[in-house]
Design a protein around this motif. Structure first.
Motif, mmCIF file in Angstrom:
data_model
loop_
_atom_site.group_PDB
_atom_site.id
_atom_site.type_symbol
_atom_site.label_atom_id
_atom_site.label_comp_id
_atom_site.label_asym_id
_atom_site.label_seq_id
_atom_site.Cartn_x
_atom_site.Cartn_y
_atom_site.Cartn_z
ATOM 1 N N ALA A 107 0.827 -1.205 0.000
ATOM 2 C CA ALA A 107 0.000 0.000 0.000
ATOM 3 C C ALA A 107 0.863 1.258 0.000
ATOM 4 C CB ALA A 107 -0.933 -0.002 1.210
ATOM 5 N N ALA A 108 1.987 1.227 0.710
ATOM 6 C CA ALA A 108 2.869 2.392 0.737
ATOM 7 C C ALA A 108 3.462 2.661 -0.640
ATOM 8 C CB ALA A 108 3.978 2.180 1.761
ATOM 9 N N VAL A 109 3.863 1.597 -1.345
ATOM 10 C CA VAL A 109 4.392 1.760 -2.699
ATOM 11 C C VAL A 109 3.324 2.370 -3.607
ATOM 12 C CG1 VAL A 109 5.156 0.518 -4.761
ATOM 13 C CG2 VAL A 109 6.120 -0.056 -2.532
ATOM 14 N N LEU A 110 2.101 1.863 -3.517
ATOM 15 C CA LEU A 110 1.033 2.367 -4.373
ATOM 16 C C LEU A 110 0.699 3.820 -4.056
ATOM 17 C CD1 LEU A 110 -1.365 -0.714 -4.479
ATOM 18 C CD2 LEU A 110 0.168 0.112 -6.286
ATOM 19 N N LEU A 111 0.785 4.200 -2.783
ATOM 20 C CA LEU A 111 0.500 5.591 -2.430
ATOM 21 C C LEU A 111 1.587 6.533 -2.940
ATOM 22 C CD1 LEU A 111 -1.215 7.702 -0.855
ATOM 23 C CD2 LEU A 111 0.335 7.309 1.068
ATOM 24 N N PHE A 112 2.839 6.246 -2.598
ATOM 25 C CA PHE A 112 3.898 7.216 -2.895
ATOM 26 C C PHE A 112 4.333 7.204 -4.360
ATOM 27 C CE2 PHE A 112 4.235 6.961 1.739
ATOM 28 C CZ PHE A 112 4.208 8.313 2.030
ATOM 29 N N SER A 113 3.855 6.224 -5.120
ATOM 30 C CA SER A 113 4.077 6.263 -6.568
ATOM 31 C C SER A 113 2.816 6.682 -7.318
ATOM 32 C CB SER A 113 4.537 4.886 -7.067
ATOM 33 O OG SER A 113 3.523 3.904 -6.858
ATOM 34 N N ASP A 114 1.784 7.047 -6.580
ATOM 35 C CA ASP A 114 0.528 7.462 -7.186
ATOM 36 C C ASP A 114 0.688 8.805 -7.887
ATOM 37 O OD1 ASP A 114 -2.583 6.793 -7.058
ATOM 38 O OD2 ASP A 114 -2.373 8.959 -6.759
ATOM 39 N N GLU A 115 -0.239 9.074 -8.793
ATOM 40 C CA GLU A 115 -0.195 10.325 -9.551
ATOM 41 C C GLU A 115 -0.210 11.550 -8.648
ATOM 42 O OE1 GLU A 115 -3.662 10.369 -11.998
ATOM 43 O OE2 GLU A 115 -5.060 10.344 -10.301
ATOM 44 N N ILE A 116 -0.870 11.457 -7.484
ATOM 45 C CA ILE A 116 -0.937 12.647 -6.634
ATOM 46 C C ILE A 116 0.449 13.019 -6.099
ATOM 47 C CG2 ILE A 116 -3.358 12.323 -5.993
ATOM 48 C CD1 ILE A 116 -2.473 11.142 -3.351
ATOM 49 N N PHE A 117 1.302 12.028 -5.886
ATOM 50 C CA PHE A 117 2.659 12.345 -5.442
ATOM 51 C C PHE A 117 3.576 12.658 -6.623
ATOM 52 C CE2 PHE A 117 1.088 10.573 -1.527
ATOM 53 C CZ PHE A 117 1.782 11.291 -0.569
ATOM 54 N N ARG A 118 3.349 11.991 -7.749
ATOM 55 C CA ARG A 118 4.171 12.309 -8.927
ATOM 56 C C ARG A 118 3.916 13.748 -9.371
ATOM 57 N NH1 ARG A 118 2.169 7.280 -10.811
ATOM 58 N NH2 ARG A 118 1.083 8.331 -12.532
ATOM 59 N N SER A 119 2.659 14.162 -9.371
ATOM 60 C CA SER A 119 2.344 15.543 -9.759
ATOM 61 C C SER A 119 2.913 16.541 -8.760
ATOM 62 C CB SER A 119 0.827 15.726 -9.861
ATOM 63 O OG SER A 119 0.271 14.890 -10.842
ATOM 64 N N SER A 120 2.856 16.182 -7.477
ATOM 65 C CA SER A 120 3.391 17.076 -6.448
ATOM 66 C C SER A 120 4.892 17.239 -6.586
ATOM 67 C CB SER A 120 3.039 16.537 -5.063
ATOM 68 O OG SER A 120 1.641 16.428 -4.894
ATOM 69 N N ALA A 121 5.581 16.136 -6.877
ATOM 70 C CA ALA A 121 7.038 16.199 -7.041
ATOM 71 C C ALA A 121 7.405 17.032 -8.262
ATOM 72 C CB ALA A 121 7.607 14.786 -7.161
ATOM 73 N N ALA A 122 6.618 16.895 -9.333
ATOM 74 C CA ALA A 122 6.894 17.684 -10.533
ATOM 75 C C ALA A 122 6.748 19.176 -10.256
ATOM 76 C CB ALA A 122 5.946 17.267 -11.655
ATOM 77 N N GLY A 123 5.987 19.521 -9.218
ATOM 78 C CA GLY A 123 5.769 20.925 -8.880
ATOM 79 C C GLY A 123 6.852 21.549 -8.024
ATOM 80 N N ILE A 124 7.875 20.776 -7.638
ATOM 81 C CA ILE A 124 8.931 21.348 -6.791
ATOM 82 C C ILE A 124 9.612 22.524 -7.481
ATOM 83 C CG2 ILE A 124 11.195 20.881 -5.759
ATOM 84 C CD1 ILE A 124 10.226 18.083 -5.088
ATOM 85 N N GLU A 125 9.740 22.449 -8.792
ATOM 86 C CA GLU A 125 10.347 23.564 -9.535
ATOM 87 C C GLU A 125 9.617 24.863 -9.239
ATOM 88 O OE1 GLU A 125 10.983 24.885 -14.214
ATOM 89 O OE2 GLU A 125 10.689 22.763 -13.694
ATOM 90 N N ALA A 126 8.284 24.825 -9.251
ATOM 91 C CA ALA A 126 7.498 26.022 -8.946
ATOM 92 C C ALA A 126 7.530 26.340 -7.454
ATOM 93 C CB ALA A 126 6.052 25.834 -9.411
ATOM 94 N N THR A 127 7.599 25.310 -6.625
ATOM 95 C CA THR A 127 7.644 25.529 -5.174
ATOM 96 C C THR A 127 8.835 26.387 -4.784
ATOM 97 O OG1 THR A 127 6.506 23.436 -4.725
ATOM 98 C CG2 THR A 127 7.797 24.372 -2.936
ATOM 99 N N LEU A 128 9.958 26.211 -5.474
ATOM 100 C CA LEU A 128 11.139 27.015 -5.163
ATOM 101 C C LEU A 128 10.893 28.493 -5.418
ATOM 102 C CD1 LEU A 128 14.051 24.786 -6.525
ATOM 103 C CD2 LEU A 128 13.204 24.995 -4.179
ATOM 104 N N ARG A 129 9.993 28.803 -6.330
ATOM 105 C CA ARG A 129 9.661 30.210 -6.602
ATOM 106 C C ARG A 129 8.577 30.719 -5.674
ATOM 107 N NH1 ARG A 129 9.369 28.270 -11.899
ATOM 108 N NH2 ARG A 129 7.098 28.545 -11.863
ATOM 109 N N THR A 130 7.560 29.889 -5.438
ATOM 110 C CA THR A 130 6.352 30.372 -4.747
ATOM 111 C C THR A 130 6.296 30.003 -3.271
ATOM 112 O OG1 THR A 130 5.064 28.362 -5.201
ATOM 113 C CG2 THR A 130 5.110 30.067 -6.918
ATOM 114 N N GLY A 131 6.997 28.942 -2.891
ATOM 115 C CA GLY A 131 6.908 28.450 -1.526
ATOM 116 C C GLY A 131 5.677 27.617 -1.262
ATOM 117 N N GLN A 132 4.828 27.431 -2.281
ATOM 118 C CA GLN A 132 3.584 26.689 -2.109
ATOM 119 C C GLN A 132 3.765 25.230 -2.521
ATOM 120 O OE1 GLN A 132 0.981 28.307 -0.595
ATOM 121 N NE2 GLN A 132 2.588 29.870 -0.470
ATOM 122 N N PRO A 133 3.066 24.307 -1.855
ATOM 123 C CA PRO A 133 3.197 22.896 -2.215
ATOM 124 C C PRO A 133 2.759 22.632 -3.647
ATOM 125 C CG PRO A 133 2.091 23.141 -0.084
ATOM 126 C CD PRO A 133 2.182 24.498 -0.695
#
Length: 345
Positions: A107-133
């Motif tokens: 279940a942990a593998v399925l959660l942390f590889s889910d699209e909701i975490f993949r999309s969140s990780a892809a947003g780190i680039e913007a997070t560095l500018r905005t500070g928002q998750p």
């Protein structure tokens, strides 16, 4: 006459070792490959022993060629073993990918590889500018508010949290001298895995599990040895928590929130207790000097999905003091987390 050896590059026996840079650059490939074999239940098909890619493909409804290549990649990472006859088997670490084993991490593998975490990780680039998750930008809602609108994701989250802590709870409970009697209140305690372990080991204690109503309905406390010693209550930890406890638990909660929200949670707790009541904050404690610690990666998960963070001992002391608690000691455990023992003043 001595034969001239072939150049090393022509023998096929030499290679350039993987560098940390390339490991990072290809990191998403490993996560996606791991998710794929779990979704197709490949580890479960290997429960009885080695199978070839062709045999696994026939049992799982997959294609043998791509499956062989994905398993080969994960074998390099130590989750599978490739045998000389071409068959694959699970390693000791890979056994945790099965659904039917104690401490399964499926279940942990399925959660942390889910699209909701993949999309969140892809947003780190913007997070560095905005500070928002990155999660907020991708889904338009804070993480936990989103879970309230997505029952399937919420159930996966709860299952993953239970799987991640199934072996950890025993280590935590063994690391603290719980009292012989009294009432333990597990605040935001999920399905009650930690509370169940506390009550099982300490038969003179009673317990209260407190979390979101939809979470506590799936509690794990209804076992014969705990009969008559527990209750489960639904509610909002920002509004009020059960009163009358002798010892309160707050496990892996504060790291989900900003300092301001942590102060709201601790303030709610302080209003519910009397001076001297004990509080155990169970969270990772980062080194003050920046030394390597496994929770540094978890801190990035907090950055990309929530407004929380992992904290140092000084950070926890400041938060607790601000909200009417005194930090008494920090007890390490044989896990990612430590036990921060505090008392209401």
């Amino acid at each position: 006459m001595t034969a001239t050896p072939a150049p090393e590059s022509a023998t096929g026996n030499s290679h350039v070792p993987s560098s940390p840079l390339h490991d990072l650059m290809y990191g998403h490939l490993h996560a996606c490959a791991l998710r794929a074999v779990v979704v197709h239940e490949i580890p479960d098909h290997l429960a009885e022993g080695p199978l070839t890619a062709e045999q696994l493909a026939a049992r799982s409804g997959t294609q043998a060629g791509p499956l062989h290549r994905v398993l080969r990649l994960l074998a390099v990472r130590g989750l599978f073993r490739q045998h000389s006859d071409g068959a694959f088997s699970l390693t000791g670490s890979g056994q945790a990918l099965r659904a039917d084993v104690p401490g399964s991490q499926r279940a942990a593998v399925l959660l942390f590889s889910d699209e909701i975490f993949r999309s969140s990780a892809a947003g780190i680039e913007a997070t560095l500018r905005t500070g928002q998750p990155g999660f907020d930008a991708a889904y338009g809602l804070p993480f936990f508010a989103f879970l309230g609108t997505a029952p399937d994701k919420s159930r996966l989250f709860d299952a993953a949290m239970s799987s991640l802590t199934s072996g950890v709870n025993e280590k935590i409970v063994a690391s603290y001298p719980f009292p012989d009697s009294g009432t333990v209140v597990d605040v935001a305690g999920g399905r009650g895995g930690l509370l169940r372990e506390v009550l099982t080991r300490h038969r003179g204690l009673e317990g209260v599990l407190f979390d979101r109503p939809e979470t506590v309905t799936g509690h794990l406390l209804d076992t014969p040895e705990l009969t008559g010693r527990w209750s489960a209550r639904g509610g909002d930890l920002f509004a009020a928590v059960p009163e009358g406890g002798d010892l309160y638990l707050l496990k892996n909660i504060l790291h989900d929130f900003s300092d301001e929200d942590c102060a709201r949670i601790l303030g709610t707790l302080r209003r519910a207790v009397t001076p001297g009541t004990r509080l155990l904050v169970i969270d990772a404690v980062l080194p003050e000097d920046g030394a390597p610690h496994p929770a540094i990666a978890l801190d990035i998960v907090m950055l990309m999905t929530l407004r929380g963070r992992e904290r140092t001992a000084a950070d926890f002391e400041g938060l607790l003091r601000r909200c009417g608690f005194r930090l008494d000691r920090i007890l390490p455990t044989p896990s990612l987390t430590s036990i921060i023992e505090a008392a209401a003043v």
